[in-house]
Design a protein around this motif. Structure first.
Motif, PDB file in Angstrom:
ATOM      1  N   UNK A  37       0.844  -1.194   0.000  1.00  0.00           N
ATOM      2  CA  UNK A  37       0.000   0.000   0.000  1.00  0.00           C
ATOM      3  C   UNK A  37       0.882   1.249   0.000  1.00  0.00           C
ATOM      4  N   UNK A  38       0.533   2.226  -0.818  1.00  0.00           N
ATOM      5  CA  UNK A  38       1.267   3.495  -0.874  1.00  0.00           C
ATOM      6  C   UNK A  38       0.481   4.569  -0.120  1.00  0.00           C
ATOM      7  N   UNK A  39       1.091   5.106   0.934  1.00  0.00           N
ATOM      8  CA  UNK A  39       0.526   6.212   1.704  1.00  0.00           C
ATOM      9  C   UNK A  39       1.394   7.431   1.391  1.00  0.00           C
ATOM     10  N   UNK A  40       0.831   8.409   0.698  1.00  0.00           N
ATOM     11  CA  UNK A  40       1.628   9.550   0.233  1.00  0.00           C
ATOM     12  C   UNK A  40       1.041  10.832   0.806  1.00  0.00           C
ATOM     13  N   UNK A  41       1.772  11.454   1.724  1.00  0.00           N
ATOM     14  CA  UNK A  41       1.310  12.675   2.368  1.00  0.00           C
ATOM     15  C   UNK A  41       1.760  13.923   1.634  1.00  0.00           C
ATOM     16  N   UNK A  42       1.260  15.055   2.065  1.00  0.00           N
ATOM     17  CA  UNK A  42       1.656  16.391   1.605  1.00  0.00           C
ATOM     18  C   UNK A  42       1.599  16.559   0.084  1.00  0.00           C
TER      19      UNK A  42
ATOM     20  N   UNK B 213       3.285  19.555  -0.288  1.00  0.00           N
ATOM     21  CA  UNK B 213       4.563  20.155  -0.633  1.00  0.00           C
ATOM     22  C   UNK B 213       4.976  19.787  -2.059  1.00  0.00           C
ATOM     23  N   UNK B 214       4.003  19.571  -2.963  1.00  0.00           N
ATOM     24  CA  UNK B 214       4.375  19.135  -4.311  1.00  0.00           C
ATOM     25  C   UNK B 214       5.213  20.170  -5.063  1.00  0.00           C
ATOM     26  N   UNK B 215       4.858  21.466  -5.076  1.00  0.00           N
ATOM     27  CA  UNK B 215       5.725  22.403  -5.812  1.00  0.00           C
ATOM     28  C   UNK B 215       7.159  22.418  -5.295  1.00  0.00           C
ATOM     29  N   UNK B 216       7.336  22.350  -3.972  1.00  0.00           N
ATOM     30  CA  UNK B 216       8.690  22.383  -3.405  1.00  0.00           C
ATOM     31  C   UNK B 216       9.426  21.073  -3.640  1.00  0.00           C
ATOM     32  N   UNK B 217       8.815  19.953  -3.280  1.00  0.00           N
ATOM     33  CA  UNK B 217       9.491  18.653  -3.339  1.00  0.00           C
ATOM     34  C   UNK B 217       9.761  18.217  -4.774  1.00  0.00           C
ATOM     35  N   UNK B 218       8.742  18.325  -5.624  1.00  0.00           N
ATOM     36  CA  UNK B 218       8.937  17.970  -7.028  1.00  0.00           C
ATOM     37  C   UNK B 218       9.802  19.021  -7.719  1.00  0.00           C
TER      38      UNK B 218
ATOM     39  N   UNK C  33      -2.418   5.919 -10.520  1.00  0.00           N
ATOM     40  CA  UNK C  33      -3.287   4.986 -11.250  1.00  0.00           C
ATOM     41  C   UNK C  33      -2.714   4.610 -12.610  1.00  0.00           C
ATOM     42  N   UNK C  34      -2.118   5.592 -13.294  1.00  0.00           N
ATOM     43  CA  UNK C  34      -1.660   5.363 -14.665  1.00  0.00           C
ATOM     44  C   UNK C  34      -0.206   4.928 -14.790  1.00  0.00           C
ATOM     45  N   UNK C  35       0.592   5.154 -13.731  1.00  0.00           N
ATOM     46  CA  UNK C  35       2.026   4.861 -13.824  1.00  0.00           C
ATOM     47  C   UNK C  35       2.514   4.045 -12.628  1.00  0.00           C
ATOM     48  N   UNK C  36       1.738   3.060 -12.243  1.00  0.00           N
ATOM     49  CA  UNK C  36       2.081   2.280 -11.042  1.00  0.00           C
ATOM     50  C   UNK C  36       3.442   1.596 -11.162  1.00  0.00           C
ATOM     51  N   UNK C  37       3.882   1.300 -12.392  1.00  0.00           N
ATOM     52  CA  UNK C  37       5.183   0.640 -12.582  1.00  0.00           C
ATOM     53  C   UNK C  37       6.355   1.568 -12.278  1.00  0.00           C
ATOM     54  N   UNK C  38       6.095   2.881 -12.207  1.00  0.00           N
ATOM     55  CA  UNK C  38       7.171   3.845 -11.967  1.00  0.00           C
ATOM     56  C   UNK C  38       7.267   4.280 -10.513  1.00  0.00           C
ATOM     57  N   UNK C  39       6.427   3.722  -9.658  1.00  0.00           N
ATOM     58  CA  UNK C  39       6.451   4.058  -8.230  1.00  0.00           C
ATOM     59  C   UNK C  39       7.559   3.279  -7.536  1.00  0.00           C
ATOM     60  N   UNK C  40       7.897   3.604  -6.271  1.00  0.00           N
ATOM     61  CA  UNK C  40       8.875   2.808  -5.535  1.00  0.00           C
ATOM     62  C   UNK C  40       8.516   1.320  -5.578  1.00  0.00           C
TER      63      UNK C  40
ATOM     64  N   UNK D  24       7.064   9.982  -6.735  1.00  0.00           N
ATOM     65  CA  UNK D  24       6.862  10.368  -8.136  1.00  0.00           C
ATOM     66  C   UNK D  24       8.136  10.766  -8.872  1.00  0.00           C
ATOM     67  N   UNK D  25       9.312  10.538  -8.276  1.00  0.00           N
ATOM     68  CA  UNK D  25      10.578  10.964  -8.894  1.00  0.00           C
ATOM     69  C   UNK D  25      10.780  10.365 -10.284  1.00  0.00           C
ATOM     70  N   UNK D  26      10.274   9.172 -10.512  1.00  0.00           N
ATOM     71  CA  UNK D  26      10.508   8.476 -11.786  1.00  0.00           C
ATOM     72  C   UNK D  26       9.274   8.486 -12.695  1.00  0.00           C
TER      73      UNK D  26
END
Length: 428
Positions: A149-154, A159-164, A390-397, A409-411
């Motif tokens: 299970x992926x639990x993704x906060x912020x 913090x998407x603009x800063x982190x990404x 949903x669309x890029x599950x193969x690119x997740x950790x 979402x780095x990849x």
């Protein structure tokens, strides 16, 4: 691995929990607006919360705002309450991803995370509360990894603009990027602007519990991240850099530094990538704003220490924040005129240079800009995070767990997705 597709027993790609809250209502509109971007062009979704009448009103409001009358009959309504674990479990079992909009998360967020992990459901939230985010990682990462299970906060403005943005800047730099400073400015339109007091409440409780956050961090037992290049220096109130930030700036007090550091730790320890040091600052305007900020800050820091003071702060957010926070939140007119800009200034070693020798010899400047931060950009970021999963599950950790947006979402192509929806990344 928990599924990323719907089934007869799990009919919804997305369930928006807390849909009738101030931010939740705008997340509903954004999901409805982008439903064609779901798997195979068909996103199956529902709204959830405690009060059916309020949820019906939110769906009706979205139908009117988007000129989509069909929403009133097509969007299912689920009843769930954070105080009723059975109702949460019933909701989670029907969703691939739960979008959790139930702040302040320190009070309402954990039951949702717990139920998602137990029921094999991914979860995305928009929390800007480091104590909540880090305690979820400490308490649920291993269990989430076990369940896939992926639990993704912020996954909102914090913090998407800063982190990404940090990852984007690193990826655009030709060589080894060693440090980044970000400078955030927010602009109101002719109608002015404000922030809903839910964020104010989170800040009050966060500062009151700062000692708990320090002790929580000790439990991780982390070793310091390696420092590559020159160690970044913390700046204090300063004049903005010419042509970039024509105003005073102060260190950013939100969750971005915490989130970015967690991402860099993951990239270093799990993917063996060179970590980037990070400093975050926010523009506060001219000298009159500095005086207001000092006065409000001193009063805030004093009152937050006592229960009667916290009650006063929560009862009169507009007074104590000079109108920056309000119980009503901004109007749609105010949102239309507002925007944000993040400037990222990075330095590092160009290709062919040895990061272990001498000072960094290369620089990069990037920009992330977008619409009003709290209730326009945040729903865009949250929904695009969900659609990316949903669309890029193969690119997740490779394994599930409790992650930051950058680690998750780095990849992926999330930057391209955000660019198409008005949160734009570019090299200056």
């Amino acid at each position: 691995m928990a599924a990323f597709s719907t089934s007869s027993s799990r009919p919804y790609h997305i369930v928006i929990f807390g849909a009738s809250g101030f931010t939740g209502q705008f997340v509903v509109e954004e999901v409805a607006r982008t439903a064609s971007e779901g798997p195979k062009g068909n996103l199956k979704w529902a709204v959830a919360g405690r009060n059916r009448t309020k949820l019906e009103k939110v769906v009706e409001q979205a139908a009117g705002a988007l000129s989509k009358p069909e929403l009133k009959s097509e969007v299912d309504i689920l009843i769930a309450d954070v105080g009723d674990p059975d109702s949460l479990a019933a909701m989670c079992k029907q969703a691939v991803i739960v979008l959790s909009c139930v702040g302040p998360y320190r009070f309402f967020g954990e039951p949702v995370v717990k139920s998602c992990v137990e029921n094999g459901t991914h979860c995305i939230d928009i929390s800007g509360e480091p104590q909540f985010l880090e305690s979820m990682q400490l308490n649920y990462h291993d269990q989430a990894a076990e369940k896939g299970v992926y639990i993704v906060g912020s996954c909102g403005f914090d913090s998407i603009p800063a982190d990404i943005g940090v990852i984007y800047t690193r990826d655009q730099f030709k060589g080894t990027l060693t440090s980044i400073e970000s400078f955030l400015t927010a602009s109101a339109g002719p109608e002015g602007g404000c922030i809903h007091d839910g964020t104010w409440q989170s800040a009050i409780y966060g500062l009151a519990d700062s000692d708990k956050l320090r002790s929580l961090r000790k439990k991780f037992g982390h070793k310091p991240l390696p420092v590559v290049g020159t160690k970044i220096k913390r700046r204090w109130p300063m004049i903005g850099l010419p042509n970039e930030l024509q105003q005073y700036a102060i260190p950013f007090m939100g969750s971005d530094p915490s989130v970015v550091k967690r991402t860099q730790r993951y990239l270093n320890e799990e993917l063996n990538e060179s970590p980037v040091q990070y400093g975050a600052y926010v523009g506060v305007g001219g000298i009159s704003n500095i005086f207001k900020l000092v006065f409000a800050g001193l009063m805030f820091f004093f009152l937050v220490k006592f229960s009667f003071g916290r009650n006063l702060l929560m009862k009169f957010p507009e007074f104590f924040s000079f109108g920056f926070f309000s119980k009503e939140g901004p109007t749609r007119k105010q949102m239309e005129g507002a925007s944000f800009r993040f400037i990222f200034l990075g330095e590092g070693y160009t290709e062919g240079s040895d990061p272990s020798e001498g000072k960094p010899n290369g620089k990069i400047r990037t920009l992330v800009k977008g619409p009003e931060a709290g209730y326009v950009a945040t729903p865009i970021a949250m929904v695009q995070a969900a659609l990316t999963m949903l669309n890029e599950s193969d690119s997740l950790p490779k394994t599930g767990g409790v992650y930051t947006p950058g680690a998750t979402f780095a990849k992926t192509t999330i930057v391209d997705r955000l660019n198409k929806h008005g949160i734009q990344f570019s090299v200056l």
